[in-house]
Write an enzyme that holds these catalytic residues in place. Sequence first.
Site, PDB file in Angstrom:
ATOM      1  N   THR A 168      41.523  42.555  30.415  1.00 61.30           N
ATOM      2  CA  THR A 168      40.806  43.830  30.454  1.00 61.30           C
ATOM      3  C   THR A 168      41.545  45.002  29.788  1.00 61.30           C
ATOM      4  OG1 THR A 168      39.811  43.173  32.522  1.00 61.30           O
ATOM      5  CG2 THR A 168      40.143  45.489  32.273  1.00 61.30           C
ATOM      6  N   ARG A 196      28.497  37.252  38.636  1.00 67.84           N
ATOM      7  CA  ARG A 196      29.755  37.657  39.277  1.00 67.84           C
ATOM      8  C   ARG A 196      30.134  39.061  38.811  1.00 67.84           C
ATOM      9  NH1 ARG A 196      35.022  39.371  37.216  1.00 67.84           N
ATOM     10  NH2 ARG A 196      36.600  38.715  38.695  1.00 67.84           N
ATOM     11  N   VAL A 197      30.456  39.926  39.751  1.00 71.64           N
ATOM     12  CA  VAL A 197      30.949  41.267  39.414  1.00 71.64           C
ATOM     13  C   VAL A 197      32.390  41.355  39.903  1.00 71.64           C
ATOM     14  CG1 VAL A 197      30.671  43.731  39.835  1.00 71.64           C
ATOM     15  CG2 VAL A 197      28.647  42.299  39.506  1.00 71.64           C
ATOM     16  N   GLY A 198      33.277  41.811  39.031  1.00 69.09           N
ATOM     17  CA  GLY A 198      34.689  41.920  39.402  1.00 69.09           C
ATOM     18  C   GLY A 198      35.017  43.296  39.946  1.00 69.09           C
ATOM     19  N   ASP A 199      36.285  43.616  39.950  1.00 72.87           N
ATOM     20  CA  ASP A 199      36.747  44.911  40.462  1.00 72.87           C
ATOM     21  C   ASP A 199      36.407  46.069  39.532  1.00 72.87           C
ATOM     22  OD1 ASP A 199      38.716  43.506  38.734  1.00 72.87           O
ATOM     23  OD2 ASP A 199      39.698  45.464  38.788  1.00 72.87           O
ATOM     24  N   THR A 219      43.855  46.034  36.678  1.00 76.18           N
ATOM     25  CA  THR A 219      43.545  44.812  35.937  1.00 76.18           C
ATOM     26  C   THR A 219      44.117  43.634  36.715  1.00 76.18           C
ATOM     27  OG1 THR A 219      44.021  43.528  33.942  1.00 76.18           O
ATOM     28  CG2 THR A 219      45.604  45.239  34.484  1.00 76.18           C
ATOM     29  N   GLY A 220      43.517  42.469  36.501  1.00 72.18           N
ATOM     30  CA  GLY A 220      43.998  41.284  37.201  1.00 72.18           C
ATOM     31  C   GLY A 220      42.830  40.495  37.754  1.00 72.18           C
ATOM     32  N   TYR A 221      43.116  39.599  38.681  1.00 72.60           N
ATOM     33  CA  TYR A 221      42.071  38.748  39.252  1.00 72.60           C
ATOM     34  C   TYR A 221      41.209  39.596  40.194  1.00 72.60           C
ATOM     35  CZ  TYR A 221      39.781  34.865  41.544  1.00 72.60           C
ATOM     36  OH  TYR A 221      38.836  34.005  42.049  1.00 72.60           O
ATOM     37  N   GLY A 222      39.993  39.922  39.732  1.00 75.55           N
ATOM     38  CA  GLY A 222      39.152  40.938  40.360  1.00 75.55           C
ATOM     39  C   GLY A 222      38.863  40.719  41.825  1.00 75.55           C
TER      40      GLY A 222
HETATM   41  N1  ASP Z   1      39.872  42.560  36.606  1.00 77.74           N
HETATM   42  C1  ASP Z   1      39.035  41.854  35.676  1.00 77.74           C
HETATM   43  C2  ASP Z   1      38.018  41.048  36.451  1.00 77.74           C
HETATM   44  O1  ASP Z   1      38.397  40.360  37.379  1.00 77.74           O
HETATM   45  C3  ASP Z   1      39.768  40.965  34.737  1.00 77.74           C
HETATM   46  C4  ASP Z   1      41.004  41.559  34.083  1.00 77.74           C
HETATM   47  O2  ASP Z   1      41.552  42.530  34.541  1.00 77.74           O
HETATM   48  O3  ASP Z   1      41.449  41.034  33.069  1.00 77.74           O
HETATM   49  O4  ASP Z   1      36.877  41.059  36.071  1.00 77.74           O
END
Ligand code: ASP
Length: 309
Positions: A168, A196-199, A219-222
Amino acid sequence: MKYGIIIHGGAWDIPDNFVDNHLDGINNALKLGYSLLEDNNNAIDIAEKVVVLLENDPTFDAGKGSFLNALGKVEMDAIIATDDYKIGSVAALNNYSNPIKIARAIYDFDGAVMLVGEGAKIFAEQLGFQQCKVEDLLVGRELERYLKIKKDATFVPKDAFRRKTRGTVGAVVLDKKGRMAVAVSTGGTPKKPPGRVGDTPLFGAGAYIEKDKLGVAATGYGEDLIKALISKRVLDFFDRGLSPLESTEQAISFLSKNVQGLGGVIALGKKGVGLAFNTPRMAFGVQTDEIDSFIGINQKDKEELSKQL
Ligand code: ASP
């Protein structure tokens, strides 16, 4: 600090052969952002333009270069917000080159904070945004990745953060007039379920901002970032008297300890700059009236920058 900008290009295990692309992309975005700042532009316009540039760069998982979901489609999320609690956010959006522009249009529209999927498309069409083809967003390597992991029944989206990959984009800006803005855009995670909706588009998770305090982008695993309400958590630590750097570090330590999450955050405000990540790498760049342009990607770069914070 009177004015400044901080940018991230995803917290993941970014592969060695992608490091230069990330540093170049962040460098270009930082140069654009800082020159717009010096020319007295508005924080929100700067945050939007910087994220558009990063969305157009196929290096990053946002706009062009987005991951494909489990059906082989591109579904993107984005948010833009200012320190007066104005927010525009979009989720599960197919086939637009620059989701952040649609988030900005929702911000300007003021009749909704967040639009998703088909509703977001109707809104965008009414404003004259043209849908692009999936091929316009698709970079060959993502099609190859999709075809490979499609056959791998053991692959789950969180694996992407453990295997070599990328992420991201986000920016936080404080302009010369003291206005603040944050913008974040993502293609999400590879092989994510449709819908799916992330953070990223969730205020408090993917981004957060409060007047005269801090703007934060994550950023990261939402899924884990949502559980930790990571961006708001940075402000919670800041409100307890911690510096921006300590606040980001404590939020990431909470993420690690309490939800075993993977990710990173950047923060910026009049009291300074903070950043932290628990993944091997996070591409980042910062420049303010007090800090010269600094671009980094490894934990040791973050440590180096921290000496100035
Ligand atoms: N946070 C984003 C998501 O999980 C992915 C990312 O940060 O790369 O959608």
